[in-house]
Design a protein around this motif. Structure first.
Motif, PDB file in Angstrom:
ATOM      1  N   ASP A   5       2.306   5.749   6.575  1.00  0.00           N
ATOM      2  CA  ASP A   5       2.495   5.939   8.009  1.00  0.00           C
ATOM      3  C   ASP A   5       2.695   7.436   8.201  1.00  0.00           C
ATOM      4  O   ASP A   5       3.743   7.971   7.882  1.00  0.00           O
ATOM      5  N   ARG A   6       1.665   8.122   8.667  1.00  0.00           N
ATOM      6  CA  ARG A   6       1.739   9.575   8.769  1.00  0.00           C
ATOM      7  C   ARG A   6       2.864  10.041   9.693  1.00  0.00           C
ATOM      8  O   ARG A   6       3.388  11.120   9.537  1.00  0.00           O
ATOM      9  N   SER A   7       3.267   9.200  10.639  1.00  0.00           N
ATOM     10  CA  SER A   7       4.344   9.593  11.545  1.00  0.00           C
ATOM     11  C   SER A   7       5.718   9.401  10.894  1.00  0.00           C
ATOM     12  O   SER A   7       6.694   9.956  11.358  1.00  0.00           O
ATOM     13  N   ASN A   8       5.793   8.600   9.816  1.00  0.00           N
ATOM     14  CA  ASN A   8       7.056   8.398   9.123  1.00  0.00           C
ATOM     15  C   ASN A   8       6.782   8.161   7.642  1.00  0.00           C
ATOM     16  O   ASN A   8       6.642   7.025   7.205  1.00  0.00           O
ATOM     17  N   PRO A   9       6.754   9.232   6.847  1.00  0.00           N
ATOM     18  CA  PRO A   9       6.426   9.077   5.429  1.00  0.00           C
ATOM     19  C   PRO A   9       7.450   8.270   4.643  1.00  0.00           C
ATOM     20  O   PRO A   9       7.143   7.779   3.561  1.00  0.00           O
ATOM     21  N   TYR A  10       8.658   8.100   5.167  1.00  0.00           N
ATOM     22  CA  TYR A  10       9.656   7.308   4.460  1.00  0.00           C
ATOM     23  C   TYR A  10       9.252   5.837   4.376  1.00  0.00           C
ATOM     24  O   TYR A  10       9.754   5.106   3.539  1.00  0.00           O
ATOM     25  N   LEU A  11       8.350   5.412   5.227  1.00  0.00           N
ATOM     26  CA  LEU A  11       7.932   4.010   5.216  1.00  0.00           C
ATOM     27  C   LEU A  11       6.754   3.771   4.276  1.00  0.00           C
ATOM     28  O   LEU A  11       6.087   2.754   4.367  1.00  0.00           O
ATOM     29  N   SER A  12       6.538   4.682   3.337  1.00  0.00           N
ATOM     30  CA  SER A  12       5.468   4.517   2.358  1.00  0.00           C
ATOM     31  C   SER A  12       5.893   3.597   1.211  1.00  0.00           C
ATOM     32  O   SER A  12       5.118   3.306   0.321  1.00  0.00           O
ATOM     33  N   HIS A  13       7.123   3.143   1.234  1.00  0.00           N
ATOM     34  CA  HIS A  13       7.679   2.298   0.177  1.00  0.00           C
ATOM     35  C   HIS A  13       8.704   1.359   0.816  1.00  0.00           C
ATOM     36  O   HIS A  13       9.315   1.697   1.827  1.00  0.00           O
ATOM     37  N   ARG A  14       8.942   0.218   0.201  1.00  0.00           N
ATOM     38  CA  ARG A  14       9.895  -0.746   0.773  1.00  0.00           C
ATOM     39  C   ARG A  14      11.307  -0.180   0.875  1.00  0.00           C
ATOM     40  O   ARG A  14      12.109  -0.629   1.684  1.00  0.00           O
TER      41      ARG A  14
END
Length: 143
Positions: A5-14
């Motif tokens: 999610d380019r707008s929130n890179p923290y959501l690239s992992h559970r």
């Protein structure tokens, strides 16, 4: 890596979801007993936003940001999870929650102008997160 999610890179992992988890709110808490509920049929928060923004701009109201917000979040975060739905969190999820609190604190330090301390804290917290998040936040060259 999950779909980034380019707008929130923290959501690239559970783990990213747990970074945002402060803690469960207790409906029996006196602050919530008579609190107005925001519902689909009555979205008062969304409707009150522009009016509150104008009141803040005019000096009639103060924004709930910075240290007052941190104090409230810390009070929620420091409450025991025993007896709540969050009592079943795994040690890994609790660790991710702690890293999220550190990242939030780093953001506050930056907001207050202490960028060196903010960078140290944020990089330390991010460095203890899964590689996918590190790569998404810092760039794929830093895993």
């Amino acid at each position: 890596m999950a779909n980034p999610d380019r707008s929130n890179p923290y959501l690239s992992h559970r783990a990213g979801t747990w970074l945002y988890f402060v803690g469960p709110l207790d409906a029996a808490d006196r602050r919530f007993r008579s609190a107005r509920r925001n519902r689909d049929a009555n979205p008062w928060i969304e409707l009150a936003g522009p009016s509150l923004h104008l009141r803040i701009q005019s000096g009639e109201a103060r924004p709930f940001i910075g240290r007052p917000l941190k104090d409230r979040l810390e009070a929620i975060r420091s409450a025991s999870l025993a007896g709540t739905a969050a009592a079943s969190l795994t040690p890994e999820q609790i660790e991710w929650r702690e890293r999220g609190a550190e990242i939030w604190t780093a953001s506050l330090l930056s907001f207050e102008g202490d960028n060196a301390a903010a960078d140290r804290m944020a990089l330390g917290a991010i460095g203890r997160l899964p590689g996918e998040i590190q790569a998404a936040v810092l760039g794929s060259s830093r895993k």
